[in-house]
Scaffold this motif. Structure first.
Motif, PDB file in Angstrom:
ATOM      1  N   ALA A 202      31.577  16.274  -7.331  1.00  0.00           N
ATOM      2  CA  ALA A 202      31.692  15.936  -5.915  1.00  0.00           C
ATOM      3  C   ALA A 202      32.946  15.098  -5.682  1.00  0.00           C
ATOM      4  CB  ALA A 202      30.465  15.161  -5.452  1.00  0.00           C
ATOM      5  N   PRO A 203      33.703  15.356  -4.585  1.00  0.00           N
ATOM      6  CA  PRO A 203      34.917  14.589  -4.313  1.00  0.00           C
ATOM      7  C   PRO A 203      34.586  13.199  -3.800  1.00  0.00           C
ATOM      8  CG  PRO A 203      34.503  16.129  -2.532  1.00  0.00           C
ATOM      9  CD  PRO A 203      33.446  16.393  -3.560  1.00  0.00           C
ATOM     10  N   ILE A 204      35.230  12.194  -4.365  1.00  0.00           N
ATOM     11  CA  ILE A 204      35.083  10.814  -3.918  1.00  0.00           C
ATOM     12  C   ILE A 204      36.286  10.425  -3.057  1.00  0.00           C
ATOM     13  CG2 ILE A 204      34.786   8.419  -4.630  1.00  0.00           C
ATOM     14  CD1 ILE A 204      32.422  10.233  -5.306  1.00  0.00           C
ATOM     15  N   LEU A 205      37.485  10.579  -3.598  1.00  0.00           N
ATOM     16  CA  LEU A 205      38.728  10.393  -2.852  1.00  0.00           C
ATOM     17  C   LEU A 205      39.558  11.661  -2.982  1.00  0.00           C
ATOM     18  CD1 LEU A 205      39.861   6.795  -3.945  1.00  0.00           C
ATOM     19  CD2 LEU A 205      38.716   7.429  -1.812  1.00  0.00           C
ATOM     20  N   ARG A 206      40.254  12.015  -1.917  1.00  0.00           N
ATOM     21  CA  ARG A 206      41.133  13.197  -1.955  1.00  0.00           C
ATOM     22  C   ARG A 206      42.378  12.889  -1.135  1.00  0.00           C
ATOM     23  NH1 ARG A 206      41.941  18.291   0.799  1.00  0.00           N
ATOM     24  NH2 ARG A 206      42.207  20.017  -0.686  1.00  0.00           N
ATOM     25  N   ALA A 207      43.541  12.995  -1.761  1.00  0.00           N
ATOM     26  CA  ALA A 207      44.800  12.713  -1.092  1.00  0.00           C
ATOM     27  C   ALA A 207      45.669  13.961  -1.102  1.00  0.00           C
ATOM     28  CB  ALA A 207      45.535  11.563  -1.766  1.00  0.00           C
ATOM     29  N   VAL A 208      46.154  14.357   0.066  1.00  0.00           N
ATOM     30  CA  VAL A 208      47.096  15.458   0.221  1.00  0.00           C
ATOM     31  C   VAL A 208      48.424  14.838   0.632  1.00  0.00           C
ATOM     32  CG1 VAL A 208      47.622  17.617   1.413  1.00  0.00           C
ATOM     33  CG2 VAL A 208      45.241  17.024   0.890  1.00  0.00           C
ATOM     34  N   ILE A 209      49.438  14.958  -0.227  1.00  0.00           N
ATOM     35  CA  ILE A 209      50.705  14.246  -0.063  1.00  0.00           C
ATOM     36  C   ILE A 209      51.827  15.260   0.103  1.00  0.00           C
ATOM     37  CG2 ILE A 209      52.243  12.526  -1.080  1.00  0.00           C
ATOM     38  CD1 ILE A 209      49.417  12.376  -3.032  1.00  0.00           C
ATOM     39  N   THR A 210      52.488  15.220   1.248  1.00  0.00           N
ATOM     40  CA  THR A 210      53.626  16.097   1.518  1.00  0.00           C
ATOM     41  C   THR A 210      54.862  15.237   1.706  1.00  0.00           C
ATOM     42  OG1 THR A 210      52.199  17.736   2.587  1.00  0.00           O
ATOM     43  CG2 THR A 210      54.570  17.897   3.014  1.00  0.00           C
ATOM     44  N   ARG A 211      55.894  15.504   0.922  1.00  0.00           N
ATOM     45  CA  ARG A 211      57.108  14.692   0.963  1.00  0.00           C
ATOM     46  C   ARG A 211      58.289  15.527   1.427  1.00  0.00           C
ATOM     47  NH1 ARG A 211      54.647  13.432  -4.006  1.00  0.00           N
ATOM     48  NH2 ARG A 211      53.896  11.278  -4.172  1.00  0.00           N
ATOM     49  N   THR A 212      59.090  14.954   2.303  1.00  0.00           N
ATOM     50  CA  THR A 212      60.379  15.530   2.659  1.00  0.00           C
ATOM     51  C   THR A 212      61.446  14.515   2.260  1.00  0.00           C
ATOM     52  OG1 THR A 212      60.307  14.599   4.894  1.00  0.00           O
ATOM     53  CG2 THR A 212      59.345  16.799   4.577  1.00  0.00           C
ATOM     54  N   ARG A 213      62.667  14.771   2.645  1.00  0.00           N
ATOM     55  CA  ARG A 213      63.758  13.909   2.181  1.00  0.00           C
ATOM     56  C   ARG A 213      63.601  12.471   2.670  1.00  0.00           C
ATOM     57  NH1 ARG A 213      70.135  15.567   2.372  1.00  0.00           N
ATOM     58  NH2 ARG A 213      70.904  13.850   1.065  1.00  0.00           N
ATOM     59  N   ASN A 214      63.235  12.296   3.948  1.00  0.00           N
ATOM     60  CA  ASN A 214      63.183  10.958   4.519  1.00  0.00           C
ATOM     61  C   ASN A 214      61.797  10.534   4.981  1.00  0.00           C
ATOM     62  OD1 ASN A 214      66.037  10.530   4.318  1.00  0.00           O
ATOM     63  ND2 ASN A 214      66.297  11.874   6.086  1.00  0.00           N
ATOM     64  N   ARG A 215      60.808  11.414   4.887  1.00  0.00           N
ATOM     65  CA  ARG A 215      59.480  11.098   5.397  1.00  0.00           C
ATOM     66  C   ARG A 215      58.418  11.613   4.435  1.00  0.00           C
ATOM     67  NH1 ARG A 215      60.147   9.178  10.348  1.00  0.00           N
ATOM     68  NH2 ARG A 215      57.910   9.080  10.749  1.00  0.00           N
ATOM     69  N   SER A 216      57.230  11.079   4.581  1.00  0.00           N
ATOM     70  CA  SER A 216      56.088  11.580   3.828  1.00  0.00           C
ATOM     71  C   SER A 216      54.861  11.554   4.737  1.00  0.00           C
ATOM     72  CB  SER A 216      55.824  10.747   2.570  1.00  0.00           C
ATOM     73  OG  SER A 216      55.446   9.432   2.909  1.00  0.00           O
ATOM     74  N   LEU A 217      53.940  12.468   4.476  1.00  0.00           N
ATOM     75  CA  LEU A 217      52.686  12.518   5.208  1.00  0.00           C
ATOM     76  C   LEU A 217      51.561  12.556   4.191  1.00  0.00           C
ATOM     77  CD1 LEU A 217      51.107  12.734   7.860  1.00  0.00           C
ATOM     78  CD2 LEU A 217      51.324  15.227   7.691  1.00  0.00           C
ATOM     79  N   ILE A 218      50.646  11.600   4.275  1.00  0.00           N
ATOM     80  CA  ILE A 218      49.511  11.515   3.365  1.00  0.00           C
ATOM     81  C   ILE A 218      48.231  11.619   4.175  1.00  0.00           C
ATOM     82  CG2 ILE A 218      48.267  10.071   1.700  1.00  0.00           C
ATOM     83  CD1 ILE A 218      50.956   8.669   1.143  1.00  0.00           C
ATOM     84  N   THR A 219      47.361  12.527   3.778  1.00  0.00           N
ATOM     85  CA  THR A 219      46.015  12.587   4.341  1.00  0.00           C
ATOM     86  C   THR A 219      45.052  12.195   3.238  1.00  0.00           C
ATOM     87  OG1 THR A 219      46.624  14.330   5.907  1.00  0.00           O
ATOM     88  CG2 THR A 219      44.275  14.049   5.432  1.00  0.00           C
ATOM     89  N   LEU A 220      44.392  11.053   3.399  1.00  0.00           N
ATOM     90  CA  LEU A 220      43.506  10.523   2.373  1.00  0.00           C
ATOM     91  C   LEU A 220      42.081  10.494   2.922  1.00  0.00           C
ATOM     92  CD1 LEU A 220      44.153   7.712  -0.135  1.00  0.00           C
ATOM     93  CD2 LEU A 220      41.984   7.767   1.096  1.00  0.00           C
ATOM     94  N   ALA A 221      41.191  11.251   2.285  1.00  0.00           N
ATOM     95  CA  ALA A 221      39.794  11.336   2.716  1.00  0.00           C
ATOM     96  C   ALA A 221      38.909  10.559   1.744  1.00  0.00           C
ATOM     97  CB  ALA A 221      39.348  12.793   2.786  1.00  0.00           C
ATOM     98  N   ASN A 222      38.107   9.665   2.290  1.00  0.00           N
ATOM     99  CA  ASN A 222      37.125   8.908   1.524  1.00  0.00           C
ATOM    100  C   ASN A 222      35.751   9.446   1.932  1.00  0.00           C
ATOM    101  OD1 ASN A 222      35.189   6.918   0.757  1.00  0.00           O
ATOM    102  ND2 ASN A 222      36.809   5.383   0.622  1.00  0.00           N
ATOM    103  N   ALA A 223      35.200  10.333   1.102  1.00  0.00           N
ATOM    104  CA  ALA A 223      33.944  11.002   1.463  1.00  0.00           C
ATOM    105  C   ALA A 223      32.752  10.047   1.525  1.00  0.00           C
ATOM    106  CB  ALA A 223      33.670  12.145   0.487  1.00  0.00           C
ATOM    107  N   PRO A 224      32.537   9.164   0.546  1.00  0.00           N
ATOM    108  CA  PRO A 224      31.360   8.303   0.605  1.00  0.00           C
ATOM    109  C   PRO A 224      31.341   7.375   1.820  1.00  0.00           C
ATOM    110  CG  PRO A 224      32.276   8.314  -1.604  1.00  0.00           C
ATOM    111  CD  PRO A 224      33.282   8.978  -0.718  1.00  0.00           C
ATOM    112  N   GLU A 225      32.522   6.874   2.218  1.00  0.00           N
ATOM    113  CA  GLU A 225      32.577   5.918   3.312  1.00  0.00           C
ATOM    114  C   GLU A 225      32.877   6.566   4.651  1.00  0.00           C
ATOM    115  OE1 GLU A 225      34.791   2.349   2.089  1.00  0.00           O
ATOM    116  OE2 GLU A 225      34.395   2.975   0.027  1.00  0.00           O
ATOM    117  N   GLY A 226      33.095   7.880   4.651  1.00  0.00           N
ATOM    118  CA  GLY A 226      33.126   8.641   5.894  1.00  0.00           C
ATOM    119  C   GLY A 226      34.349   8.495   6.762  1.00  0.00           C
TER     120      GLY A 226
END
Length: 235
Positions: A202-226
């Motif tokens: 079961a997933p506890i933490l899941r991070a999707v990290i997209t990086r470009t030259r000058n920026r980054s976008l992170i989507t971090l899901a914490n399943a237990p804490e909702g």
């Protein structure tokens, strides 16, 4: 004993409560390492961290639900492995359905975090609705905080450090720091890296990290804490 409602124990919900209530200045507190406590309440000492696990091939990420009583553990990779980063982050918080049903709000003000990291030191300063609410300095063994007097005691610097490091520290450093009963699965899709902390499939933490030259976008899901954090950062 039943665990507290998800909305109350979530890091994001507590920050939201502060931002809506307003702040009237900051107080400073310093904390040094305490005697050993349960893992979920403190950062593990670096010398107690387990040996690195062998690398794994990319695997499909599971989607089975996490039991409400299984909190995300508190851990931190070595500060010596910290990447050199200077980030201006905009943080948007989205609550999952089970958190909404426990009383979490449907919309949350955007938070801003200024973060500087390098091997040996992490510093972060938070503002909400134009007010200074929180500042953190961490050197690997000691955390110093400047906190609004309205900031609830349950809002923990350890949890911010965990989330930030889970997404941005080197993979093998994160792998060495996680609890023995968990696995770290990492995969890549073009410019995007996906990290998943797994316990009993079961997933506890899941991070999707997209990086470009000058920026980054992170989507971090914490399943237990909702909750899910959408973090957009300029380097």
């Amino acid at each position: 004993m039943r665990s507290r409602p998800i909305a109350r124990r979530s890091f994001a919900a507590l920050l939201l409560a502060l931002s809506l209530a307003g702040c009237s200045g900051l107080r400073t507190e310093s904390r040094v390492e305490e005697p050993p406590e349960p893992a979920q309440k403190r950062l593990p000492r670096e010398e107690a961290k387990k040996p690195a696990k062998p690398g794994r091939k990319s695997e499909a990420l599971p989607h089975s639900p996490v039991d409400d009583g299984a909190l995300a553990p508190v851990f931190a990779p070595s500060i010596a492995d910290a990447p050199r980063l200077t980030l201006d982050q905009q943080i948007r918080i989205r609550f999952h359905e089970k958190a909404l049903s426990s009383g979490a709000p449907k919309s949350v003000p955007v938070l801003r975090a200024l973060v500087v990291a390098d091997p040996g030191l992490l510093r972060a300063a938070f503002t909400a609705m134009g007010m200074n609410v929180w500042a953190i300095t961490w050197n690997g063994s000691r955390i110093e905080e400047s906190r609004s007097p309205r900031l609830p005691a349950e809002v923990k610097a350890e949890r911010f450090i965990r989330d930030f490091a889970f997404a941005l520290w080197p993979v093998e450093s994160v792998r060495r720091s996680i609890p023995q009963d968990m696995d770290l699965i990492v995969s890549e899709r073009g410019d995007t890296e996906i990290r998943a902390l797994i316990r009993n499939k079961a997933p506890i933490l899941r991070a999707v990290i997209t990086r470009t030259r000058n920026r980054s976008l992170i989507t971090l899901a914490n399943a237990p804490e909702g909750y899910t954090l959408d973090i957009e950062a300029a380097r």
